[in-house]
Motif scaffolding. Sequence first.
Motif, PDB file in Angstrom:
ATOM      1  N   ALA A   1       0.848  -1.199   0.000  1.00 17.12           N
ATOM      2  CA  ALA A   1       0.000   0.000   0.000  1.00 17.12           C
ATOM      3  C   ALA A   1       0.879   1.242   0.000  1.00 17.12           C
ATOM      4  N   ARG A   2       0.243   2.398  -0.113  1.00 13.14           N
ATOM      5  CA  ARG A   2       0.928   3.675   0.024  1.00 13.14           C
ATOM      6  C   ARG A   2       0.377   4.420   1.234  1.00 13.14           C
ATOM      7  N   LEU A   3       1.089   5.457   1.652  1.00 13.32           N
ATOM      8  CA  LEU A   3       0.684   6.289   2.775  1.00 13.32           C
ATOM      9  C   LEU A   3       0.468   7.699   2.247  1.00 13.32           C
ATOM     10  N   GLY A   4      -0.724   8.246   2.455  1.00 15.46           N
ATOM     11  CA  GLY A   4      -1.030   9.581   1.968  1.00 15.46           C
ATOM     12  C   GLY A   4      -1.424  10.506   3.101  1.00 15.46           C
ATOM     13  N   ILE A   5      -0.802  11.677   3.156  1.00 14.54           N
ATOM     14  CA  ILE A   5      -1.198  12.663   4.164  1.00 14.54           C
ATOM     15  C   ILE A   5      -2.192  13.631   3.555  1.00 14.54           C
ATOM     16  N   GLU A   6      -3.275  13.857   4.280  1.00 14.70           N
ATOM     17  CA  GLU A   6      -4.304  14.816   3.862  1.00 14.70           C
ATOM     18  C   GLU A   6      -4.084  16.109   4.634  1.00 14.70           C
TER      19      GLU A   6
ATOM     20  N   GLY B   1       5.248   7.247   0.076  1.00 13.76           N
ATOM     21  CA  GLY B   1       4.609   8.363   0.758  1.00 13.76           C
ATOM     22  C   GLY B   1       4.166   9.432  -0.225  1.00 13.76           C
ATOM     23  N   GLY B   2       3.013  10.034   0.037  1.00 10.46           N
ATOM     24  CA  GLY B   2       2.529  11.086  -0.850  1.00 10.46           C
ATOM     25  C   GLY B   2       1.377  11.843  -0.253  1.00 10.46           C
ATOM     26  N   LEU B   3       0.612  12.487  -1.139  1.00 11.30           N
ATOM     27  CA  LEU B   3      -0.444  13.413  -0.729  1.00 11.30           C
ATOM     28  C   LEU B   3      -1.828  12.875  -1.061  1.00 11.30           C
ATOM     29  N   ILE B   4      -2.772  13.173  -0.201  1.00  6.06           N
ATOM     30  CA  ILE B   4      -4.195  13.068  -0.507  1.00  6.06           C
ATOM     31  C   ILE B   4      -4.670  14.495  -0.772  1.00  6.06           C
TER      32      ILE B   4
ATOM     33  N   SER C   1       3.995  11.412  -9.172  1.00  9.17           N
ATOM     34  CA  SER C   1       4.410  10.297  -8.317  1.00  9.17           C
ATOM     35  C   SER C   1       4.078  10.538  -6.853  1.00  9.17           C
ATOM     36  N   ARG C   2       3.806  11.797  -6.488  1.00 13.32           N
ATOM     37  CA  ARG C   2       3.517  12.124  -5.085  1.00 13.32           C
ATOM     38  C   ARG C   2       2.016  12.234  -4.807  1.00 13.32           C
ATOM     39  N   ILE C   3       1.184  11.984  -5.795  1.00  9.32           N
ATOM     40  CA  ILE C   3      -0.258  12.021  -5.556  1.00  9.32           C
ATOM     41  C   ILE C   3      -0.741  10.598  -5.271  1.00  9.32           C
ATOM     42  N   VAL C   4      -1.193  10.388  -4.052  1.00  9.29           N
ATOM     43  CA  VAL C   4      -1.688   9.078  -3.617  1.00  9.29           C
ATOM     44  C   VAL C   4      -3.195   8.977  -3.849  1.00  9.29           C
ATOM     45  N   GLY C   5      -3.895  10.082  -3.648  1.00  9.59           N
ATOM     46  CA  GLY C   5      -5.339  10.084  -3.835  1.00  9.59           C
ATOM     47  C   GLY C   5      -5.848  11.490  -4.067  1.00  9.59           C
ATOM     48  N   VAL C   6      -6.999  11.572  -4.734  1.00  8.31           N
ATOM     49  CA  VAL C   6      -7.673  12.844  -4.990  1.00  8.31           C
ATOM     50  C   VAL C   6      -9.123  12.700  -4.551  1.00  8.31           C
ATOM     51  N   GLU C   7      -9.667  13.751  -3.936  1.00 10.88           N
ATOM     52  CA  GLU C   7     -11.055  13.734  -3.483  1.00 10.88           C
ATOM     53  C   GLU C   7     -11.789  14.942  -4.047  1.00 10.88           C
ATOM     54  N   LEU C   8     -12.895  14.664  -4.719  1.00  8.24           N
ATOM     55  CA  LEU C   8     -13.712  15.701  -5.341  1.00  8.24           C
ATOM     56  C   LEU C   8     -14.932  16.018  -4.484  1.00  8.24           C
TER      57      LEU C   8
ATOM     58  N   SER D   1      -3.110  16.789 -15.725  1.00  8.54           N
ATOM     59  CA  SER D   1      -1.835  17.169 -16.355  1.00  8.54           C
ATOM     60  C   SER D   1      -0.639  16.596 -15.603  1.00  8.54           C
ATOM     61  N   THR D   2      -0.821  16.211 -14.346  1.00  3.75           N
ATOM     62  CA  THR D   2       0.248  15.568 -13.572  1.00  3.75           C
ATOM     63  C   THR D   2       0.371  14.086 -13.915  1.00  3.75           C
ATOM     64  N   GLY D   3      -0.618  13.564 -14.640  1.00  2.00           N
ATOM     65  CA  GLY D   3      -0.665  12.140 -14.933  1.00  2.00           C
ATOM     66  C   GLY D   3      -1.709  11.395 -14.125  1.00  2.00           C
ATOM     67  N   TRP D   4      -2.379  12.114 -13.212  1.00  2.00           N
ATOM     68  CA  TRP D   4      -3.401  11.452 -12.392  1.00  2.00           C
ATOM     69  C   TRP D   4      -4.595  11.038 -13.255  1.00  2.00           C
ATOM     70  N   SER D   5      -5.001   9.781 -13.125  1.00  2.00           N
ATOM     71  CA  SER D   5      -6.147   9.278 -13.894  1.00  2.00           C
ATOM     72  C   SER D   5      -7.117   8.484 -13.027  1.00  2.00           C
ATOM     73  N   GLY D   6      -6.992   8.621 -11.712  1.00  2.00           N
ATOM     74  CA  GLY D   6      -7.915   7.964 -10.810  1.00  2.00           C
ATOM     75  C   GLY D   6      -7.280   6.791 -10.082  1.00  2.00           C
ATOM     76  N   PRO D   7      -8.045   6.142  -9.214  1.00  2.00           N
ATOM     77  CA  PRO D   7      -9.468   6.404  -8.995  1.00  2.00           C
ATOM     78  C   PRO D   7      -9.692   7.758  -8.306  1.00  2.00           C
ATOM     79  N   TRP D   8     -10.712   8.445  -8.780  1.00  2.52           N
ATOM     80  CA  TRP D   8     -11.078   9.729  -8.203  1.00  2.52           C
ATOM     81  C   TRP D   8     -11.981   9.492  -6.994  1.00  2.52           C
ATOM     82  N   GLY D   9     -11.542   9.934  -5.824  1.00  3.48           N
ATOM     83  CA  GLY D   9     -12.403   9.853  -4.655  1.00  3.48           C
ATOM     84  C   GLY D   9     -13.495  10.904  -4.721  1.00  3.48           C
ATOM     85  N   VAL D  10     -14.637  10.581  -4.143  1.00  2.00           N
ATOM     86  CA  VAL D  10     -15.729  11.555  -4.012  1.00  2.00           C
ATOM     87  C   VAL D  10     -16.063  11.611  -2.523  1.00  2.00           C
TER      88      VAL D  10
END
Length: 282
Positions: free
Chosen positions: A145-150, A175-178, A200-207, A245-254
């Motif tokens: 797994a990865r570790l993401g700080i929000e 390690g990366g970012l939420i 490479s530092r984006i672990v998750g995205v929340e919309l 544009s960073t390369g993020w393609s999901g999964p997109w959190g909601v």
Amino acid sequence: MTTEELLATCWTTAGDAAPGGDDERSPLSLRERAEAASAAGFKGFGLLYADLVEAERAYGLAGVRSIFEDNGLHHVELEFLTDWWADGPRRTASDAVLRNLLDAAETLGARHIKVGPDVEDGPWNLDVWAEKFAAPAAQADGVGARLGIEFLPWANIKTVGEGLRLVEAAGHPAGGLIIDVWHTERAGTAPAELAKVPGSRIVGVELDDADEQVVGTLFEDTVRRRRLCGEGSFDLPGIITALRSTGWSGPWGVEILSDTHRALPVSQAAEAAYRTAAELLG
């Protein structure tokens, strides 16, 4: 609609439960929540630690995994570790939670574990915190797994820039970012700044979305008054373009949190959260 996959973060399907109370557990069963998320179209599911404990008691970790597999939920997110930076009894308790989260992440095939900053906004030393973040990042990596700080605009790590400084100093690839767009918007972060984050530092995205004006404290506003995607003031198309544009393609959190959302039957809540986010991504 979108071909990219979406993840229902823990609060989106929690029903009448919210962060910050004495008891954050969802009143709904994991099976009911997973079935609602799946029926709405989600391919991922977020689980709060308090609900993980209840689900493990009810089904066992193998049973929890089966529920996710039966519902096509193959992106699993676990949260929310705090006090990983602390000493004494708080750190002892945090380490016990981390061990349980790591065990669950391994069995469930979780993609990441979310951790938080200090919501009391205490001082932090970059070198010390980087060392303390790198250790659980390595442990997460050890279970796949990865570790993401929000980062949170009312906490001691407030912005994407501060969060990035921490994970870059820690230096561990797991390690990366939420990136929750509520927090970037309320911190005044422009989409152009998000576009500079190394993919490479984006672990998750929340919309999510919100009204232009904050009502009450930032914490009250985020817990009680979030809007469905596209129903508030955020420049979500610009944010999504920047993150892609960073390369993020999901999964997109909601992550929808509001008094209105909590009052809905979970099937309606999940359907509205999925539909509005998918329309924007599409």
